[in-house]
Design a protein around this motif. Structure first.
Motif, short mmCIF file in Angstrom:
data_model
loop_
_atom_site.label_atom_id
_atom_site.label_comp_id
_atom_site.label_asym_id
_atom_site.label_seq_id
_atom_site.Cartn_x
_atom_site.Cartn_y
_atom_site.Cartn_z
N MET A 93 0.85 -1.17 0.00
CA MET A 93 0.00 0.00 0.00
C MET A 93 0.90 1.24 0.00
SD MET A 93 -2.70 1.31 2.92
CE MET A 93 -3.73 -0.12 2.71
N PRO A 94 0.76 2.11 -0.95
CA PRO A 94 1.58 3.32 -1.01
C PRO A 94 1.35 4.24 0.20
CG PRO A 94 0.48 2.94 -3.09
CD PRO A 94 -0.10 1.96 -2.10
N LEU A 95 2.40 4.93 0.61
CA LEU A 95 2.31 5.84 1.74
C LEU A 95 1.43 7.04 1.47
CD1 LEU A 95 5.93 5.90 3.16
CD2 LEU A 95 3.92 4.88 4.18
N VAL A 96 1.02 7.28 0.22
CA VAL A 96 0.17 8.42 -0.07
C VAL A 96 -1.15 8.34 0.67
CG1 VAL A 96 1.22 8.97 -2.30
CG2 VAL A 96 -0.69 7.36 -2.19
N ASN A 97 -1.47 7.19 1.23
CA ASN A 97 -2.70 7.02 1.99
C ASN A 97 -2.55 7.40 3.46
OD1 ASN A 97 -4.04 6.04 -0.28
ND2 ASN A 97 -3.32 3.98 0.08
N PHE A 98 -1.40 7.89 3.85
CA PHE A 98 -1.12 8.23 5.23
C PHE A 98 -0.77 9.70 5.36
CE2 PHE A 98 0.04 3.81 4.73
CZ PHE A 98 -0.50 3.21 5.86
N THR A 99 -1.02 10.25 6.55
CA THR A 99 -0.48 11.56 6.89
C THR A 99 0.85 11.28 7.56
OG1 THR A 99 -2.66 12.48 7.19
CG2 THR A 99 -0.83 13.67 8.21
N LEU A 100 1.90 11.82 6.99
CA LEU A 100 3.25 11.53 7.46
C LEU A 100 3.95 12.85 7.78
CD1 LEU A 100 5.27 9.14 7.73
CD2 LEU A 100 5.91 9.57 5.38
N PHE A 101 4.54 12.92 8.95
CA PHE A 101 5.24 14.12 9.39
C PHE A 101 6.60 13.68 9.90
CE2 PHE A 101 6.41 16.92 12.92
CZ PHE A 101 6.40 18.15 12.28
N GLY A 102 7.67 14.28 9.39
CA GLY A 102 9.02 13.92 9.82
C GLY A 102 9.79 15.13 10.30
N GLY A 103 10.63 14.92 11.28
CA GLY A 103 11.47 15.99 11.80
C GLY A 103 12.86 15.49 12.12
N ASN A 104 13.85 16.25 11.70
CA ASN A 104 15.25 15.91 11.90
C ASN A 104 15.79 16.74 13.06
OD1 ASN A 104 18.00 15.49 11.65
ND2 ASN A 104 17.96 15.54 9.44
N TRP A 105 16.40 16.08 14.03
CA TRP A 105 16.98 16.80 15.16
C TRP A 105 18.26 17.53 14.78
CZ3 TRP A 105 17.06 14.07 20.53
CH2 TRP A 105 15.76 13.87 20.97
N LYS A 106 18.81 17.22 13.66
CA LYS A 106 20.10 17.75 13.24
C LYS A 106 21.15 17.40 14.29
CE LYS A 106 18.20 21.13 10.18
NZ LYS A 106 18.06 20.30 9.04
N GLU A 107 22.19 18.14 14.36
CA GLU A 107 23.23 17.88 15.36
C GLU A 107 23.12 18.96 16.43
OE1 GLU A 107 26.66 17.77 12.84
OE2 GLU A 107 26.19 15.76 12.17
N ARG A 108 22.20 18.74 17.34
CA ARG A 108 21.84 19.74 18.34
C ARG A 108 22.94 19.90 19.38
NH1 ARG A 108 15.85 20.66 18.68
NH2 ARG A 108 16.53 21.75 20.53
N LYS A 109 23.30 21.14 19.62
CA LYS A 109 24.32 21.45 20.64
C LYS A 109 23.74 21.37 22.05
CE LYS A 109 27.47 22.78 17.57
NZ LYS A 109 27.72 21.68 16.70
N ASP A 110 22.40 21.45 22.15
CA ASP A 110 21.76 21.41 23.47
C ASP A 110 21.47 19.99 23.95
OD1 ASP A 110 19.80 21.16 21.47
OD2 ASP A 110 18.23 21.90 22.79
N ILE A 111 21.80 18.99 23.14
CA ILE A 111 21.59 17.60 23.55
C ILE A 111 22.94 16.90 23.52
CG2 ILE A 111 20.40 15.44 23.06
CD1 ILE A 111 18.20 17.08 21.71
N THR A 112 23.53 16.77 24.70
CA THR A 112 24.86 16.16 24.79
C THR A 112 24.89 14.91 25.66
OG1 THR A 112 25.47 17.60 26.63
CG2 THR A 112 26.02 18.37 24.40
N THR A 113 23.75 14.62 26.31
CA THR A 113 23.67 13.44 27.15
C THR A 113 22.39 12.67 26.83
OG1 THR A 113 22.39 14.48 28.94
CG2 THR A 113 24.82 14.69 29.04
N GLU A 114 22.37 11.42 27.25
CA GLU A 114 21.17 10.61 27.04
C GLU A 114 19.97 11.23 27.76
OE1 GLU A 114 19.41 6.30 28.32
OE2 GLU A 114 21.48 6.32 27.55
N GLU A 115 20.17 11.74 28.96
CA GLU A 115 19.05 12.34 29.70
C GLU A 115 18.50 13.56 28.96
OE1 GLU A 115 15.90 12.92 31.69
OE2 GLU A 115 17.07 11.08 31.93
N GLU A 116 19.37 14.37 28.35
CA GLU A 116 18.90 15.51 27.57
C GLU A 116 18.12 15.05 26.35
OE1 GLU A 116 22.38 18.76 28.67
OE2 GLU A 116 22.68 17.42 26.98
#
Length: 181
Positions: A1-24
């Motif tokens: 079934m093609p994905l055109v039947n779904f609402t799909l939203f994607g987001g890339n965290w990039k290489e965030r400087k504010d996330i340096t630990t697993e807890e963050e």
């Protein structure tokens, strides 16, 4: 079934400087989880988050029981300057590793990883795409860079003709393809 039947939203965290630990990373995932739960119109959507690979397992755990799934960025698959990283054996090992972490999608060709023509090539993207599709455990999200360095239609054409070369049409219709500036 093609994905055109779904609402799909994607987001890339990039290489965030504010996330340096697993807890963050976990805290950011919980923040997104709360915002997605409150958002109108996203209740039936498939939401894909692409954090840095080192945070995938933790982020997967935080989104357990929700409609949010986690994917890997193409940078994870190898060093773009080293063609030996893109052998079928190395790509399979990377796929095995990221699937074990809980990833469901792979963002192949994201523009920040193309580095305006100096990073991931269409040929390397094609090798990653073929490995992912052969393995069958990840859903590729193919991104075509539009860099403003060349004609946009030419870049999109090359992204399709080279990056998706020898990938059967019945597979191409089952994953998202997006141009990105």
């Amino acid at each position: 079934m093609p994905l055109v039947n779904f609402t799909l939203f994607g987001g890339n965290w990039k290489e965030r400087k504010d996330i340096t630990t697993e807890e963050e990373a976990r805290a950011k995932a919980r923040e997104f989880k709360k915002k997605f739960a409150e958002a109108q119109g996203l209740k039936q959507a498939i939401i894909v988050i692409f954090p840095e690979a080192k945070w995938i397992k933790a982020v997967v755990e935080e989104f357990a029981g929700t409609s949010v799934v986690v994917g890997v960025q193409s940078k994870f698959f190898g060093d773009y300057a080293n063609p030996n990283d893109f052998t079928p054996e190395n790509l399979q090992a990377k796929i095995d590793e990221v699937v074990a972490m809980g990833a469901k999608y792979a963002n192949v060709g994201h523009s920040m990883h193309r580095i305006k023509g100096k990073g991931l090539s269409n040929e390397q993207a094609n090798k990653i795409m073929k490995a992912i599709l052969k393995d069958g455990r990840l859903i590729p999200w193919y991104t075509i860079e539009v860099s403003d360095e060349r004609d946009a239609l030419e870049e999109i054409r090359d992204g399709i003709n080279i990056g998706l070369d020898d990938i059967p049409e019945d597979q191409v219709v089952n994953f998202p393809i997006t141009p990105e500036p």
